[in-house]
Motif scaffolding. Structure first.
Motif, PDB file in Angstrom:
ATOM      1  N   PHE A   1      18.055 -32.560 -72.793  1.00  0.00           N
ATOM      2  CA  PHE A   1      18.423 -32.809 -73.552  1.00  0.00           C
ATOM      3  C   PHE A   1      19.584 -32.814 -73.635  1.00  0.00           C
ATOM      4  N   PHE A   2      20.106 -31.627 -72.455  1.00  0.00           N
ATOM      5  CA  PHE A   2      21.415 -31.044 -72.638  1.00  0.00           C
ATOM      6  C   PHE A   2      22.263 -32.001 -71.316  1.00  0.00           C
ATOM      7  N   LYS A   3      21.641 -32.615 -70.607  1.00  0.00           N
ATOM      8  CA  LYS A   3      22.408 -33.334 -69.034  1.00  0.00           C
ATOM      9  C   LYS A   3      22.574 -34.331 -70.576  1.00  0.00           C
ATOM     10  N   LYS A   4      22.014 -35.061 -71.485  1.00  0.00           N
ATOM     11  CA  LYS A   4      21.748 -36.069 -72.443  1.00  0.00           C
ATOM     12  C   LYS A   4      22.971 -35.666 -73.300  1.00  0.00           C
ATOM     13  N   ALA A   5      23.041 -35.084 -73.663  1.00  0.00           N
ATOM     14  CA  ALA A   5      24.613 -34.688 -74.752  1.00  0.00           C
ATOM     15  C   ALA A   5      25.453 -34.354 -74.428  1.00  0.00           C
ATOM     16  N   PHE A   6      25.449 -33.467 -73.252  1.00  0.00           N
ATOM     17  CA  PHE A   6      27.012 -33.270 -72.143  1.00  0.00           C
ATOM     18  C   PHE A   6      27.391 -34.967 -71.909  1.00  0.00           C
ATOM     19  N   GLY A   7      26.454 -35.259 -71.215  1.00  0.00           N
ATOM     20  CA  GLY A   7      26.947 -37.207 -70.566  1.00  0.00           C
ATOM     21  C   GLY A   7      27.481 -37.738 -72.503  1.00  0.00           C
ATOM     22  N   ASP A   8      26.703 -37.582 -73.583  1.00  0.00           N
ATOM     23  CA  ASP A   8      27.411 -38.481 -74.458  1.00  0.00           C
ATOM     24  C   ASP A   8      29.037 -37.513 -74.714  1.00  0.00           C
ATOM     25  N   MET A   9      29.255 -36.144 -75.130  1.00  0.00           N
ATOM     26  CA  MET A   9      29.913 -35.380 -75.070  1.00  0.00           C
ATOM     27  C   MET A   9      31.554 -36.227 -73.780  1.00  0.00           C
ATOM     28  N   LYS A  10      31.067 -36.526 -72.798  1.00  0.00           N
ATOM     29  CA  LYS A  10      32.252 -36.456 -72.196  1.00  0.00           C
ATOM     30  C   LYS A  10      32.516 -38.498 -72.141  1.00  0.00           C
ATOM     31  N   GLU A  11      31.775 -38.846 -72.245  1.00  0.00           N
ATOM     32  CA  GLU A  11      32.037 -40.851 -72.760  1.00  0.00           C
ATOM     33  C   GLU A  11      33.088 -40.241 -74.144  1.00  0.00           C
ATOM     34  N   SER A  12      32.518 -39.306 -75.119  1.00  0.00           N
ATOM     35  CA  SER A  12      33.447 -39.302 -76.448  1.00  0.00           C
ATOM     36  C   SER A  12      35.161 -39.042 -76.036  1.00  0.00           C
ATOM     37  N   THR A  13      34.816 -37.630 -74.996  1.00  0.00           N
ATOM     38  CA  THR A  13      35.988 -37.402 -74.402  1.00  0.00           C
ATOM     39  C   THR A  13      37.217 -38.687 -73.794  1.00  0.00           C
ATOM     40  N   LYS A  14      36.248 -39.578 -73.024  1.00  0.00           N
ATOM     41  CA  LYS A  14      37.215 -40.559 -72.203  1.00  0.00           C
ATOM     42  C   LYS A  14      37.967 -41.433 -73.331  1.00  0.00           C
ATOM     43  N   ALA A  15      36.690 -42.327 -74.467  1.00  0.00           N
ATOM     44  CA  ALA A  15      37.413 -42.562 -75.272  1.00  0.00           C
ATOM     45  C   ALA A  15      38.762 -41.970 -76.149  1.00  0.00           C
ATOM     46  N   GLN A  16      38.352 -41.039 -76.236  1.00  0.00           N
ATOM     47  CA  GLN A  16      39.561 -40.113 -77.519  1.00  0.00           C
ATOM     48  C   GLN A  16      40.479 -40.027 -76.115  1.00  0.00           C
ATOM     49  N   HIS A  17      40.235 -39.759 -75.145  1.00  0.00           N
ATOM     50  CA  HIS A  17      41.426 -39.983 -74.687  1.00  0.00           C
ATOM     51  C   HIS A  17      42.620 -41.326 -74.137  1.00  0.00           C
ATOM     52  N   GLU A  18      41.341 -42.466 -74.145  1.00  0.00           N
ATOM     53  CA  GLU A  18      42.011 -44.129 -74.107  1.00  0.00           C
ATOM     54  C   GLU A  18      43.280 -43.647 -75.445  1.00  0.00           C
ATOM     55  N   ALA A  19      42.074 -43.890 -76.833  1.00  0.00           N
ATOM     56  CA  ALA A  19      43.119 -43.582 -77.502  1.00  0.00           C
ATOM     57  C   ALA A  19      44.213 -42.832 -78.192  1.00  0.00           C
ATOM     58  N   ASP A  20      44.693 -41.882 -77.600  1.00  0.00           N
ATOM     59  CA  ASP A  20      45.688 -40.802 -77.328  1.00  0.00           C
ATOM     60  C   ASP A  20      46.478 -41.461 -76.191  1.00  0.00           C
ATOM     61  N   LYS A  21      46.170 -42.152 -75.244  1.00  0.00           N
ATOM     62  CA  LYS A  21      46.857 -42.555 -74.866  1.00  0.00           C
ATOM     63  C   LYS A  21      47.481 -43.491 -74.975  1.00  0.00           C
ATOM     64  N   ALA A  22      47.231 -45.142 -75.638  1.00  0.00           N
ATOM     65  CA  ALA A  22      47.261 -46.178 -76.110  1.00  0.00           C
ATOM     66  C   ALA A  22      48.719 -45.270 -77.687  1.00  0.00           C
ATOM     67  N   GLU A  23      47.858 -43.990 -78.502  1.00  0.00           N
ATOM     68  CA  GLU A  23      48.870 -44.171 -79.827  1.00  0.00           C
ATOM     69  C   GLU A  23      50.164 -43.896 -79.578  1.00  0.00           C
ATOM     70  N   PHE A  24      49.948 -42.796 -78.162  1.00  0.00           N
ATOM     71  CA  PHE A  24      51.301 -42.387 -77.215  1.00  0.00           C
ATOM     72  C   PHE A  24      51.684 -43.040 -77.324  1.00  0.00           C
ATOM     73  N   ALA A  25      51.832 -44.290 -76.547  1.00  0.00           N
ATOM     74  CA  ALA A  25      52.329 -45.413 -75.507  1.00  0.00           C
ATOM     75  C   ALA A  25      52.788 -45.781 -76.735  1.00  0.00           C
ATOM     76  N   ALA A  26      52.058 -46.190 -78.373  1.00  0.00           N
ATOM     77  CA  ALA A  26      52.682 -47.299 -79.263  1.00  0.00           C
ATOM     78  C   ALA A  26      54.474 -46.068 -80.053  1.00  0.00           C
ATOM     79  N   ALA A  27      53.414 -45.259 -79.783  1.00  0.00           N
ATOM     80  CA  ALA A  27      55.026 -43.883 -80.701  1.00  0.00           C
ATOM     81  C   ALA A  27      55.831 -44.130 -79.430  1.00  0.00           C
ATOM     82  N   LYS A  28      55.859 -43.997 -78.047  1.00  0.00           N
ATOM     83  CA  LYS A  28      56.706 -43.822 -77.281  1.00  0.00           C
ATOM     84  C   LYS A  28      57.996 -45.048 -77.728  1.00  0.00           C
ATOM     85  N   ALA A  29      56.967 -46.273 -77.336  1.00  0.00           N
ATOM     86  CA  ALA A  29      57.752 -48.017 -77.898  1.00  0.00           C
ATOM     87  C   ALA A  29      58.495 -48.189 -79.041  1.00  0.00           C
TER      88      ALA A  29
END
Length: 101
Positions: free
Chosen positions: A6-34
């Motif tokens: 259960f914890f392995k799956k939960a932490f794996g889901d959190m890791k994927e969510s964090t990666k997706a959020q990071h990519e969205a943040d990078k895209a938003e930052f690049a847009a603001a910079k442009a």
């Protein structure tokens, strides 16, 4: 399913969510910079002495407001922002209702 799985799956889901959020943040930052870069280039030749002087006067006046004046101005700005947000919400709800039909 055990507690370990259960914890392995939960932490794996959190890791994927964090990666997706990071990519969205990078895209938003690049847009603001442009956008900032484009705004700078657009206004490069238009920042005249007259405009700079007017901006400096506004900044000076803002810095020398009394606390009650500053509070009143902030309340006006917040009310305007709230009104604008309400209008955006109503427009979004109208679009949602139209798309639902």
């Amino acid at each position: 399913m055990g507690i370990k799985a259960f914890f392995k799956k939960a932490f794996g889901d959190m890791k994927e969510s964090t990666k997706a959020q990071h990519e969205a943040d990078k895209a938003e930052f690049a847009a603001a910079k442009a956008e900032a870069k484009a705004n700078f280039e657009e206004n490069r030749a238009h920042n005249t002495f007259k405009k700079a002087k007017a901006d400096a006067k506004k900044s000076w006046d803002d810095a020398h407001m009394s606390p009650s004046e500053r509070t009143a101005r902030m309340r006006e700005e917040n009310a305007a922002r709230a009104t604008e947000a309400q209008a955006r919400t109503e427009a979004a709800n109208a679009r949602y209702e139209a798309a639902k039909k």
